[in-house]
Design a protein around this motif. Structure first.
Motif: not given
Length: 294
Positions: A73-74, A183-187, A210-217, A220-228
Motif C-alpha cells: 500500500p505504500k 517497531m515501525s520507527a526502528l524499521d 516451525y511457526e513464524i510471524r511477519a511484522f511490517a508496520p 502499513k502491514v502490521p502483520e502479514d498473515p502468510v509471508c513467502g
C-alpha cells in the motif's frame, strides 16, 4: 483512455478458502507497460489495501514468461514471496498455460517457478544477502515484541530487508503482542522492511516444523498473515546458524494469530560445496475473478 483489464484476487499458501494471504493481480499483458504510470499502479495498490498488489506485464528480457511489478500500500518492491506464487497462479489461469517451469522477471532478477500436477507452486530463491545488526538495534527490536532471541538475529536481504529472530518454540512466537509504533520507527531508522520471528513447533521432535510471524508496520502491514519472502529469510537464517549438511525439507505454518492457516512447503537443498538452494512453495486459490479499470 482507461483500460479495463482482467483481475483476480488469489488466496496464497492455502488449499482452504480464506485461510491464506490474498494478493490482487491485474493482467496487463494486453497493453504496453509505457501506457500506465507507477503512480497509477501505486494508487490501485493503496486502494486494494492488501499487503501486496501485483501487475503482470509482457516480459522485456529473454527466457521469461512475464514481468511482475509488486506494490505494497505504500511502495514498490523488487520481490515478494506470496505475490510471486499468487501471481503465477493467476498467470496460469489468465493464459491457460500448462508449463511445469515458469520464469518470472522482476526487480530482483529472474525467479524460477515450478508447478506440480496438483498445482503446488514453488519458487527458487534469488540472491540473498546476510548481514549482522548491532546489539543495540537487536535489543530494541526484542523490546518491541517482549522476546529474547535464542540465536543472534540477522538482517536478510531477499528483496525486502527482513530482520530475523529465533525464539524457543512456537508458543513464544504466538504469544507476541508487538508494539507496532516502536517497531515501525526502528524499521524506518534502519531501512528495514520488517521483522520475522520463528520458533520450532512445540512438541516437534524432528526439527523440521516451525511457526513464524511477519511484522511490517512501516509499510502499513502490521502483520502479514502468510509471508513467502519472510519464510525464505527464515530458511536462509536457519541454515546460517545451523549449517544443514544434508538437504532438508521443512514445513512452516503462519497466520494462527490472525485467523489464517498458511502452509508453506520448503526445502534447503545443500550442495556438496556447502552452498545451498532454497525453495518455498504452496497452494493458491483464485477467489475473486473479474475486471479492474486502470
Amino acid at each position: 483512455m482507461p483500460h479495463v483489464l482482467p483481475f483476480k484476487q488469489v488466496d496464497v499458501f492455502t488449499a482452504e478458502l480464506y485461510k491464506g494471504n490474498p494478493v490482487a493481480v491485474t493482467n496487463c499483458m494486453g497493453i504496453d507497460e509505457s501506457e500506465v504510470t507507477t503512480e497509477q499502479l501505486q494508487a490501485i495498490a493503496t486502494w486494494t489495501n492488501l499487503s501486496e498488489t501485483t501487475f503482470l506485464f509482457k516480459p522485456t528480457e529473454p527466457g521469461c514468461d512475464y514481468k511482475l511489478r509488486i506494490f505494497t500500500p505504500k511502495n514498490e518492491l523488487p520481490f515478494a514471496g506470496h505475490p510471486t506464487v499468487g501471481s503465477c497462479k493467476a498467470f496460469i489461469e489468465f493464459t491457460g498455460t500448462k508449463k511445469e517451469k515458469i520464469v518470472q522477471q522482476c526487480g530482483l532478477g529472474h525467479i524460477e517457478l515450478s508447478v506440480t500436477d496438483d498445482q503446488k507452486i514453488s519458487f527458487k530463491a534469488g540472491k540473498t544477502i546476510v548481514e549482522d545488526i548491532s546489539d543495540d538495534v537487536a535489543k530494541a527490536y526484542e523490546a518491541t515484541m517482549g522476546i529474547k532471541s535464542i540465536e543472534r538475529p540477522r538482517l536478510l536481504k531477499v528483496g525486502p530487508n527482513w530482520v530475523v529472530f529465533l525464539v524457543k518454540d512456537s508458543d513464544e512466537v504466538l504469544k507476541i503482542d508487538a508494539d507496532f509504533a516502536a517497531m515501525s520507527a526502528l524499521d524506518l531508522d534502519n531501512d528495514h522492511t520488517g521483522v520475522i520471528v520463528g520458533g520450532l513447533k512445540t512438541g516437534c521432535t524432528t526439527g523440521d516444523a516451525y511457526e513464524i510471524r511477519a511484522f511490517a508496520p512501516s509499510i502499513k502491514v502490521p502483520e502479514d498473515p502468510v509471508c513467502g519472502s519472510g519464510t525464505l529469510s527464515f530458511l536462509r537464517y536457519l541454515n546460517e546458524i545451523n549449517q544443514y549438511k544434508e538437504p532438508k525439507n521443512l514445513h512452516i505454518t503462519q497466520g494462527a494469530r490472525v485467523g489464517r492457516n498458511g502452509n508453506l512447503y520448503c526445502k534447503i537443498d545443500t550442495k556438496s560445496d556447502g552452498n545451498a538452494d532454497y525453495y518455498v512453495g504452496g497452494y493458491a486459490i483464485a477467489i475473486v475473478n473479474g475486471t479492474i479499470t486502470l
